[in-house]
Design a protein around this motif. Structure first.
Motif: not given
Length: 266
Positions: A4-32
């Motif tokens: 169960p804990d691993l399945q939760l992390l898999i589901d969360a990682a797949l959702e994270a991928g959907k969010i991150a790939t909506r951004f274009s890395g070179t145009t995403a706002q960036r701070w130091d």
């Protein structure tokens, strides 16, 4: 079926991928970040916000440690804790590269028991649960069995090859390679694509927690630079570097390393 804990992390990682790939890395706002702690982008923060809502809601008794969340001592009283790097390899992400990863882990009393490293732009999902082996895209993986250091391919940044890291200043010969994401380096060792990896500076727990379990479940060895087992959910969440490899290369590397870090290099 994953635990169960691993399945939760898999589901969360797949959702994270959907969010991150909506951004274009070179145009995403960036701070130091302050004090030379590296960059952060709006994608890191968006992924972190989703994970910080999803994961504790599913496991309300677990603590929380994330690179992009202000730390709290509350986690130290928890038996189980999430250890999260929303995007490992933020510089790589911001440059438009594909070698960044989501790194998600759960530790119980200091030992990682479930872990996922996911590279959405490469369609690579590494996963492990304690006692169940390690997988890449649901197929079993295991580390390299090479036992000769001279022909080994080891993932390490160039500063790790400075003489002060090695006994008597003698730097061993092996084929050095590099990938920006520390989590991805560890996953590649678990997969057997490379024979070992090391980072000899003090290392944040969120960069290495998932990789620690995935390597060990792939029948590899993983420790700090002094050869001690990695323990997580520390008050100061940094460890004394990482060495990981199959047993043969691990032994050859570790016996030649100085056990203490001079604090130089990634």
């Amino acid at each position: 079926m994953p635990a169960p804990d691993l399945q939760l992390l898999i589901d969360a990682a797949l959702e994270a991928g959907k969010i991150a790939t909506r951004f274009s890395g070179t145009t995403a706002q960036r701070w130091d970040k302050p004090d030379g702690a590296g960059p952060v982008t709006e994608a890191d923060l968006a992924v972190n916000a989703m994970l910080e809502q999803m994961l504790p809601a599913a496991r309300p008794g677990y603590g929380w440690l994330s690179e992009e969340t202000e730390d709290s001592a509350d986690r130290l009283s928890k038996d189980r804790v999430f250890i999260i790097d929303p995007i490992d390899g933020t510089r790589s992400f911001a440059e438009g590269s594909r070698t960044w990863a989501h790194s998600l882990a759960i530790a119980e009393q200091g030992e990682v028991t479930a872990a996922v490293i996911y590279l959405p732009l490469r369609n690579l999902l590494y996963a492990a649960a304690k006692g169940q082996g390690a997988t890449l895209n649901a197929e079993k993986i295991r580390v390299s069995e090479l036992g000769v250091l001279e022909s080994a391919e080891v993932l390490a940044a160039k500063p790790n090859m400075q003489p002060q890291h090695w006994r008597q200043g003698q730097v061993p010969e092996f084929k050095r390679n590099y990938r920006p994401s520390l989590a991805y380096r560890m996953a590649l060792v678990a997969q057997g694509r490379f024979d070992g990896m090391m980072t000899l500076r003090p290392s944040w727990e969120w960069d290495i927690a998932a990789g620690d379990l995935i390597i060990r479940e792939a029948l590899g060895r993983c420790s700090d630079r002094a050869g001690l087992p990695l323990q997580f959910n520390n008050a100061i969440p940094r460890l004394n570097g990482v060495i990981a490899a199959g047993s043969g290369v691990y032994g050859l590397l570790s016996e030649q390393l100085e056990p203490e870090s001079p604090g130089i290099g990634p």
